[in-house]
Design an enzyme around this catalytic site. Sequence first.
Site, mmCIF file in Angstrom:
data_model
loop_
_atom_site.group_PDB
_atom_site.id
_atom_site.type_symbol
_atom_site.label_atom_id
_atom_site.label_comp_id
_atom_site.label_asym_id
_atom_site.label_seq_id
_atom_site.Cartn_x
_atom_site.Cartn_y
_atom_site.Cartn_z
ATOM 1 C CG ASP A 1 -2.061 -0.913 1.185
ATOM 2 O OD1 ASP A 1 -2.105 -1.739 0.252
ATOM 3 O OD2 ASP A 1 -2.928 -0.838 2.074
ATOM 4 C CG HIS B 1 -4.473 2.715 -0.647
ATOM 5 N ND1 HIS B 1 -5.309 1.950 0.142
ATOM 6 C CD2 HIS B 1 -3.519 3.191 0.200
ATOM 7 C CE1 HIS B 1 -4.880 1.983 1.394
ATOM 8 N NE2 HIS B 1 -3.794 2.733 1.464
ATOM 9 C CG HIS C 1 -3.508 7.225 2.479
ATOM 10 N ND1 HIS C 1 -3.486 7.205 3.852
ATOM 11 C CD2 HIS C 1 -3.322 5.947 2.098
ATOM 12 C CE1 HIS C 1 -3.253 5.967 4.268
ATOM 13 N NE2 HIS C 1 -3.169 5.183 3.215
ATOM 14 C CG HIS D 1 2.214 -0.026 4.307
ATOM 15 N ND1 HIS D 1 1.940 -1.027 5.212
ATOM 16 C CD2 HIS D 1 1.085 0.714 4.195
ATOM 17 C CE1 HIS D 1 0.694 -0.886 5.628
ATOM 18 N NE2 HIS D 1 0.149 0.151 5.043
HETATM 19 ZN ZN ZN Z 1 -2.653 3.236 3.058
#
Ligand code: ZN
Length: 263
Positions: free
Chosen positions: A83, A134, A138, A228
């Site tokens: 992510d 995503h 954010h 991530h």
């Molecule tokens: Zn995130």
Amino acid sequence: MRKFRLLIAPTLVSIIGLSLLLAGTAWADLPSSTPAAGETPGRLAAPMVAADGTYPPVTPTPTPTPTPTPTPPVGPVLYLTFDDGPNPTWTPRILEVLGRYNARATFFLIGSNIDAYPSVVAETLARGHSIGLHSYTHTDLTRLTRAGVNSELARAEAALARATGRTSTCARPPYGSVNSTVRDVIASRGLAMWLWNVDPRDWARPGVSAIVANVRSYAYPGAVVLFHDGGGDRSQTLAALEILLPEFAARGYAFAALPCLAP
Ligand SMILES: [Zn+2]
């Protein structure tokens, strides 16, 4: 003395009972395997692995346009996901280690980062990985109106189209934060929502050994694992991958991408 024993026995029973209760709670909180219809992947029933050791078919949260399930590799598989990228420093380094182990993964990208680093996204695709959305900024989508959620997804989709000409069919809300509006909007845009089954909390930089130990303990065939490649220094994530990839490969695992790219 007799009285003392009588006291100790119930105390021990209580402690054991409490331990079991806590263990049960911890287990219940663990993310799970393939979701049941209408539920999000992440916090459901116990992992399902067939008696013959095969893993369950991958099924995203149902949407009006069902996402085709991938052709599963022979043997167990892990779905590694990353992510918060693309990131010009960390994404290429993660792509390099994935490539060394012939691993495919899925990158849930932030739209504004796509606009900033489109060539990193192109490289990610060129190496056979999958892309999910995503959001654009954010933000926590549950704090937005329906129009706001739509905008976050539409802007991310547009950024991906500008950078690559491709369309993603997968979304992961930031922080895994979901309510009925977020769920509805994602479905209405024809997107499948993917959360995760295993979260080693690499974003918090708990140490390489903690990340490795978490994945080692909780990964199972068919699990979606959260990592991530953006949002800060990802050297621990990278070092953990250097340990986990060969280890799981030696156990017979393949690393596959989620089916997120429209043809
Ligand atoms: Zn995130």
